[in-house]
Design a protein around this motif. Structure first.
Motif, short mmCIF file in Angstrom:
data_model
loop_
_atom_site.label_atom_id
_atom_site.label_comp_id
_atom_site.label_asym_id
_atom_site.label_seq_id
_atom_site.Cartn_x
_atom_site.Cartn_y
_atom_site.Cartn_z
N LEU A 214 0.57 -1.59 0.33
CA LEU A 214 0.61 0.00 -0.17
C LEU A 214 0.92 1.29 0.23
O LEU A 214 1.95 1.28 0.80
CB LEU A 214 -1.11 -0.12 1.17
CG LEU A 214 -0.50 -1.02 2.71
CD1 LEU A 214 0.56 0.08 3.22
CD2 LEU A 214 -1.80 -0.78 3.48
N SER B 153 4.78 -1.55 -5.61
CA SER B 153 4.58 -2.71 -5.94
C SER B 153 5.60 -2.40 -6.28
O SER B 153 6.61 -2.35 -6.90
CB SER B 153 3.11 -2.76 -6.61
OG SER B 153 4.24 -2.23 -8.19
N GLU C 48 -9.16 -9.64 -0.03
CA GLU C 48 -7.20 -10.34 0.08
C GLU C 48 -6.76 -9.58 1.18
O GLU C 48 -6.97 -9.27 1.18
CB GLU C 48 -7.40 -10.01 -1.72
CG GLU C 48 -5.96 -10.63 -2.22
CD GLU C 48 -5.64 -10.52 -3.58
OE1 GLU C 48 -4.23 -10.76 -3.96
OE2 GLU C 48 -6.61 -9.15 -4.07
N MET D 205 -2.45 -9.38 1.55
CA MET D 205 -1.79 -8.66 0.24
C MET D 205 -0.72 -9.18 1.30
O MET D 205 0.16 -9.52 0.20
CB MET D 205 -1.67 -7.03 0.85
CG MET D 205 -3.39 -6.46 0.06
SD MET D 205 -3.45 -7.06 -1.73
CE MET D 205 -2.33 -6.45 -2.09
N HIS E 245 -4.90 -5.87 4.39
CA HIS E 245 -5.71 -6.65 3.13
C HIS E 245 -6.24 -5.85 2.48
O HIS E 245 -6.37 -4.52 2.71
CB HIS E 245 -7.51 -6.89 4.06
CG HIS E 245 -6.81 -8.21 4.96
ND1 HIS E 245 -7.00 -9.49 4.64
CD2 HIS E 245 -6.33 -8.86 5.83
CE1 HIS E 245 -7.00 -10.79 5.17
NE2 HIS E 245 -6.24 -9.57 6.07
N LYS E 246 -6.67 -6.09 1.17
CA LYS E 246 -6.95 -4.93 0.67
C LYS E 246 -8.49 -6.19 -0.46
O LYS E 246 -8.42 -6.86 -0.92
CB LYS E 246 -6.28 -4.73 -1.12
CG LYS E 246 -7.57 -4.36 -2.09
CD LYS E 246 -7.29 -2.45 -1.42
CE LYS E 246 -7.80 -1.64 -2.50
NZ LYS E 246 -7.99 -0.33 -3.17
N GLY E 247 -9.48 -4.81 0.15
CA GLY E 247 -11.21 -5.59 0.22
C GLY E 247 -10.87 -6.84 0.48
O GLY E 247 -9.88 -7.47 2.03
N ASP F 196 -6.19 4.44 2.52
CA ASP F 196 -6.14 3.62 1.35
C ASP F 196 -7.75 2.66 0.79
O ASP F 196 -6.86 1.98 0.02
CB ASP F 196 -4.67 4.34 0.58
CG ASP F 196 -4.95 6.02 0.30
OD1 ASP F 196 -5.53 6.48 0.10
OD2 ASP F 196 -3.26 6.02 -0.02
N GLY F 197 -8.37 2.27 1.68
CA GLY F 197 -8.63 1.22 1.06
C GLY F 197 -8.14 -0.03 1.76
O GLY F 197 -8.66 -1.54 1.52
N TYR F 198 -6.95 0.52 2.63
CA TYR F 198 -6.42 -1.26 2.40
C TYR F 198 -6.46 -1.40 4.56
O TYR F 198 -6.53 -0.23 5.37
CB TYR F 198 -4.50 -0.34 3.20
CG TYR F 198 -4.50 -1.16 1.25
CD1 TYR F 198 -3.58 -2.30 0.83
CD2 TYR F 198 -4.23 0.13 0.66
CE1 TYR F 198 -3.02 -2.66 0.14
CE2 TYR F 198 -3.79 -0.34 -0.51
CZ TYR F 198 -3.40 -1.86 -1.28
OH TYR F 198 -2.95 -1.30 -2.74
#
Length: 271
Positions: free
Chosen positions: A7, A15, A232, A234, A228-230, A214-216
């Protein structure tokens, strides 16, 4: 080697290809004392707020004391929620009230009596990204309400939270990117969208705390960091820098961890 996405800012930026040997290296940047029953928070500028039953203290991003004010008239505070850099919302479960402080910790307007909003037993609050709005959980009615603090009085609510989710005693709420994350003492985290619809959930019986950026979704479980991202996951879990971390915040690229008697500010990088 498996390509994994880290993230932005939160786990330091981009990444990269990670091997099983890659580690997250921590650097201590400072600390603030905190007592067992004190509450705390961090704003987007890295200012740290700590409150006991007598006063609230603001530390700047270098962890030097900037302001301190008596809060005896508010009752014991249950939550400190920075709404923006100039406005701080404080909540007293004892008095069932919400008060607004400015950036010098001075009361800026009359406190809000939650009973006037048909809220009978508020136990948790969370700031919303929507202007001048916050979430309030009414434990007695098992109801989640998005309440307006501004001149435009709009609200929405989720009724029968216990029936919808099976949620136990609620311990934390946090909004991020129009999703509301709600956790209970059983280690369950439920994620609702802006309309109050349940999207997904995740559980860990030994959850210590979580935060979202940021959504994490970042959880602390058994002194390890899970990302997690959603739905999932990570990354493989990574160890934390010290034992006994109870709570966390993230701001400006720094982690803030609470232990039994300190708030610790850390930076982190991969190595």
């Amino acid at each position: 080697m498996i390509r994994k996405f880290i993230l932005s800012a939160f786990l330091l930026i981009t990444s990269v290809s990670l091997s099983a040997q890659d580690t997250l290296n921590w650097k201590l940047c400072g600390e603030v004392p905190i007592a067992e029953d004190d509450i705390w928070s961090v704003d987007v500028l890295g200012n740290v707020y700590v409150s006991n039953y007598k006063k609230i203290t603001k530390y700047d991003s270098t962890l030097r004391v900037r302001f301190s004010q008596s809060i005896k008239s508010f009752g014991r505070l249950s939550a400190i929620e920075p709404m923006n850099t100039m406005k701080l919302v404080v909540f007293s479960e004892e008095q069932q009230s919400i008060c607004i402080l400015d950036n010098t910790l001075t009361l800026s307007e009359a406190c809000i009596d939650l009973s006037l909003h048909a809220i009978l037993n508020a136990t948790k609050i969370a700031i919303s990204a929507q202007p001048d709005k916050l979430w309030v959980f009414d434990q007695l009615n098992s109801r989640l309400q998005l309440m307006s603090l501004g001149s435009v009085k709009q609200s929405q609510e989720v009724r029968n939270m216990q029936g919808i989710t099976g949620i136990g005693e609620l311990v934390k709420m946090e909004e991020n990117q129009n999703d509301l994350y709600v956790s209970d003492r059983l280690g369950q985290i439920f994620i609702f969208d802006i309309y109050g619809t349940l999207k997904w959930s995740v559980a860990a019986s030994n959850l210590s705390d979580f935060t979202v950026y940021d959504g994490y979704l970042v959880r602390i479980i058994d002194n390890q960091l899970f990302v997690h991202k959603g739905e999932e996951q990570m990354l493989d879990p990574r160890p934390l820098p010290v034992l006994g971390i109870r709570e966390l915040h993230f701001s400006g690229g720094f982690y803030y961890f609470r232990t039994a008697d300190k708030i610790l500010k850390y930076s982190a990088h991969w190595g």
